[in-house]
Design an enzyme around this catalytic site. Structure first.
Site, mmCIF file in Angstrom:
data_model
loop_
_atom_site.group_PDB
_atom_site.id
_atom_site.type_symbol
_atom_site.label_atom_id
_atom_site.label_comp_id
_atom_site.label_asym_id
_atom_site.label_seq_id
_atom_site.Cartn_x
_atom_site.Cartn_y
_atom_site.Cartn_z
ATOM 1 N N HIS A 27 -0.905 8.813 5.158
ATOM 2 C CA HIS A 27 -1.840 7.911 4.477
ATOM 3 C C HIS A 27 -3.308 8.246 4.771
ATOM 4 O O HIS A 27 -4.134 8.341 3.867
ATOM 5 C CB HIS A 27 -1.568 6.460 4.873
ATOM 6 C CG HIS A 27 -0.134 6.049 4.719
ATOM 7 N ND1 HIS A 27 0.659 6.470 3.680
ATOM 8 C CD2 HIS A 27 0.663 5.240 5.473
ATOM 9 C CE1 HIS A 27 1.863 5.934 3.793
ATOM 10 N NE2 HIS A 27 1.896 5.194 4.878
ATOM 11 N N ASP A 83 3.522 8.722 -1.402
ATOM 12 C CA ASP A 83 2.659 8.200 -0.342
ATOM 13 C C ASP A 83 2.092 6.935 -0.939
ATOM 14 O O ASP A 83 1.229 6.988 -1.823
ATOM 15 C CB ASP A 83 1.542 9.193 0.011
ATOM 16 C CG ASP A 83 0.745 8.680 1.197
ATOM 17 O OD1 ASP A 83 0.381 7.492 1.183
ATOM 18 O OD2 ASP A 83 0.500 9.453 2.134
ATOM 19 N N HIS A 84 2.600 5.797 -0.487
ATOM 20 C CA HIS A 84 2.267 4.575 -1.242
ATOM 21 C C HIS A 84 0.773 4.249 -1.191
ATOM 22 O O HIS A 84 0.281 3.487 -2.018
ATOM 23 C CB HIS A 84 3.153 3.400 -0.818
ATOM 24 C CG HIS A 84 2.757 2.735 0.464
ATOM 25 N ND1 HIS A 84 3.038 3.265 1.693
ATOM 26 C CD2 HIS A 84 2.103 1.577 0.706
ATOM 27 C CE1 HIS A 84 2.578 2.462 2.632
ATOM 28 N NE2 HIS A 84 2.002 1.422 2.061
HETATM 29 C C1 BG6 Z 1 4.151 2.573 6.160
HETATM 30 C C2 BG6 Z 1 4.371 2.669 7.627
HETATM 31 O O1 BG6 Z 1 4.120 3.843 5.583
HETATM 32 O O2 BG6 Z 1 2.903 1.931 5.921
HETATM 33 C C3 BG6 Z 1 4.333 1.298 8.276
HETATM 34 O O3 BG6 Z 1 5.634 3.241 7.877
HETATM 35 C C4 BG6 Z 1 3.062 0.577 7.928
HETATM 36 O O4 BG6 Z 1 4.448 1.395 9.688
HETATM 37 C C5 BG6 Z 1 2.842 0.612 6.422
HETATM 38 O O5 BG6 Z 1 3.200 -0.768 8.360
HETATM 39 C C6 BG6 Z 1 1.474 0.064 6.080
HETATM 40 O O6 BG6 Z 1 1.386 -0.071 4.698
HETATM 41 P P1 BG6 Z 1 0.388 -1.109 4.048
HETATM 42 O O7 BG6 Z 1 0.545 -0.901 2.594
HETATM 43 O O8 BG6 Z 1 0.828 -2.464 4.525
HETATM 44 O O9 BG6 Z 1 -0.950 -0.760 4.575
#
Ligand code: BG6
Ligand code: NDP
Length: 505
Positions: free
Chosen positions: A256, A193-194
């Site tokens: 997230h 989960d980045h």
């Molecule tokens: C991803 C989603 O997990 O997270 C995308 O699939 C979204 O739709 C992205 O744009 C948002 O990531 P960050 O790091 O730009 O907030």
């Protein structure tokens, strides 16, 4: 490393490096690999964070030679890392350790060729990264195990990074967990989960548990409510084939935002270990009450963007974006209220919202404190006092802000809110690593703290799935909002019903 003003900080930056590792990327020709993984490897190598003995093996169906893969690495850096790859020693030394194995993912021959290549390289540890469509995660896990590549006690370590989406509902997440567990043990599986790799998200743990002053007030006695916002200016981009079947609830909230919520709501772990942190996060998640099926109507709103203006540019409606069905009901915005049944949080609502084509890209957690019990300045300063507020700015301006009331300088007693700001950029020098640098490195080091555990993923789906099922049954069209607005009026009504409002960002 850039020296800081405080030499203590430099001494503290002694970071562990993994032992000899081979990273095997399944889906090595894909978008994620090109845009995120390969540039992250370059940054890690430049920062001397990769093992001294490190190799990369790319895997995909399209026939690709080692040379072509090395060229793809070069091209991805030109595009996404802005590196002059021809003159960079770091690039050349990484290229020398890059190989490619092509084949169908259900063909045992692919795994035999991979095994031979891994043997030649001879690393102690092997990290498999599944940057492939979720439908084939199980196929690869099985193929690896059958070829003896999932690890035995005599081998070094073997670990598996799994990308999102991890399922599309509770049943599919359970089935995927079961599939993976047939071939790998839970401690070998690292679910990405980045958001957990973001620096400010990790700092939330430090803020709460490395300081003495926040924890005593981190509860229902002092906190009125919590707002978590993940706002994006981008639309669906070129991802309609995935997003049409996902929507904001499954794309952003299930993973997230629930991770952020659990970090805010968790009890203090007894130590900073993966099991202690993940156990406490899990407890917090289990305290969240179901949104659907209670006494009240579900406190959740979805909507889809119409055409509008974002950052001065005219943008099309979601339904006219490439690959989107003209009658699509997929939500691009979601807002919901969650209640937690626990001693700490009883009566403290958590409001979550996330959307695409909103006015501003910002992710933040706002902790709104109660007003003082007695308004002693009411007569001299007639405007109502703002309540104290702690904001964790996850992105893009990573930092923490505290709003409190202060006296306006002058001969009269007048009160106004002021902000005290901590910004990463000003307090610390050096670059903030990207999540795609932090997380693969943690997996190489065998640290799962910042990865989603199987039970967390399932508990989160158990909350989200009934909402989605409810929407599937609804026959009408979802509300819309103009691109560039903060969602539909229904989202304002959701929070206004409780006598509160969304923060203006
Ligand atoms: C991803 C989603 O997990 O997270 C995308 O699939 C979204 O739709 C992205 O744009 C948002 O990531 P960050 O790091 O730009 O907030
Ligand atoms: P792409 O479609 O761009 O790439 C898919 C890769 O997998 C290619 O290398 C493809 O190469 C290979 N592949 C192997 N088997 C299959 C198959 N059966 N069908 C299709 N491709 C196959 O996808 P992404 O790189 O965007 O995404 C990969 C994974 O990462 C997905 O699970 C996605 O959800 C996830 N992800 C992606 C993000 C991103 O920013 N792109 C962000 C977060 C998660 P070949 O056709 O040669 O086999």
């Amino acid at each position: 490393m850039v020296p800081s003003e405080n030499p203590l900080l430099d001494n503290l930056r002694i970071e562990p490096t993994p032992g000899a590792t081979t990273l095997v990327i399944f889906g090595a020709s894909g978008d994620l690999t090109r845009r995120k993984l390969l540039p992250a490897l370059y940054s890690l190598s430049r920062g001397q964070r990769l093992p001294a003995r490190f190799a990369v093996v790319g895997v995909a169906r399209t026939a690709t030679s080692d040379e072509q893969f090395r060229q793809q690495f070069h091209d991805s850096l030109q595009e996404f890392a802005k590196v002059d790859a021809r003159s960079d020693e770091v690039v050349r030394s990484l290229q020398a350790q890059m190989y490619f194995v092509a084949g169908e993912l259900d063909d045992p021959g692919l795994y035999a060729r991979l095994a031979a290549r891994l043997k030649e390289i001879g690393s102690e540890g092997v990290l498999y990264y599944l940057a492939i469509p979720p439908g084939v995660y199980g196929t690869v896990a099985e193929g690896l195990e059958k070829a003896g590549l999932a690890g035995t006690p005599e081998d070094g370590w073997r670990r598996l990074i799994v990308e999102k989406p991890f399922g599309t509902d509770l049943a599919s997440a359970q089935s995927l967990n079961a599939q993976l567990h047939r071939h790998f043990t839970e401690d070998q599986i690292f679910r990405i989960d980045h958001y957990l790799g973001k620096e400010t998200v990790q700092n939330l743990l430090v803020l709460r548990f490395a300081n003495g002053m926040f924890e005593p007030i981190w509860n229902r006695r002092y906190i009125d409510h919590v707002q978590i916002t993940a706002a994006e200016t981008v639309g669906v981009e070129r991802r309609a084939s995935y997003y049409e079947g996902a929507g904001a609830l499954r794309d952003m909230v299930q993973n997230h935002l629930m991770q952020l919520l659990s970090l805010v709501a968790m009890e203090p772990p007894t130590e900073f270990t993966a099991s202690s942190v993940r156990d406490r996060k899990m407890d917090a998640l289990l305290a969240v009450q179901p949104v659907v099926g209670g006494d009240e109507p579900p406190a959740v709103v979805r909507a889809q963007y119409r055409e509008g203006w974002v950052a001065g540019a005219e943008v099309p409606a979601y339904r006219t974006e490439p690959g989107v069905a003209p009658d699509s009901k997929t939500e691009t915005f979601v807002a919901l209220r969650l209640k937690l049944d626990s001693w700490r949080w009883a009566g403290v609502p958590f409001y979550l919202r996330s959307g695409k084509r909103l006015p501003k890209r910002t992710t933040e957690i706002a902790i709104q404190f109660h007003r003082p019990p007695l308004q002693i300045f009411k007569r001299v300063s007639p405007t109502p006092l703002a309540s104290d507020l702690l904001v964790i700015n996850v992105q893009p301006d990573e930092g923490i802000s505290l709003r409190f009331n202060a006296k306006i300088p002058g001969t009269r007693m007048q009160v106004a809110p002021v902000m005290m700001n901590f910004g990463y950029g000003t307090s610390f020098q050096g670059e903030v690593p990207e999540a795609y640098e932090t997380l693969p490195l943690d997996a190489m080091l065998g640290d799962p703290t910042l990865f989603a555990r199987h039970d967390f993923v399932e508990a989160s789906w158990a909350l989200i799935t009934p909402i989605n099922e409810l929407w599937q049954k609804e026959s009408g069209v979802p509300p819309t909002y103009q691109a560039g607005d903060w969602g539909p009026p229904e989202a304002d009504a959701l929070i206004a019903k409780d006598g509160r409002r969304w923060r203006t960002l």
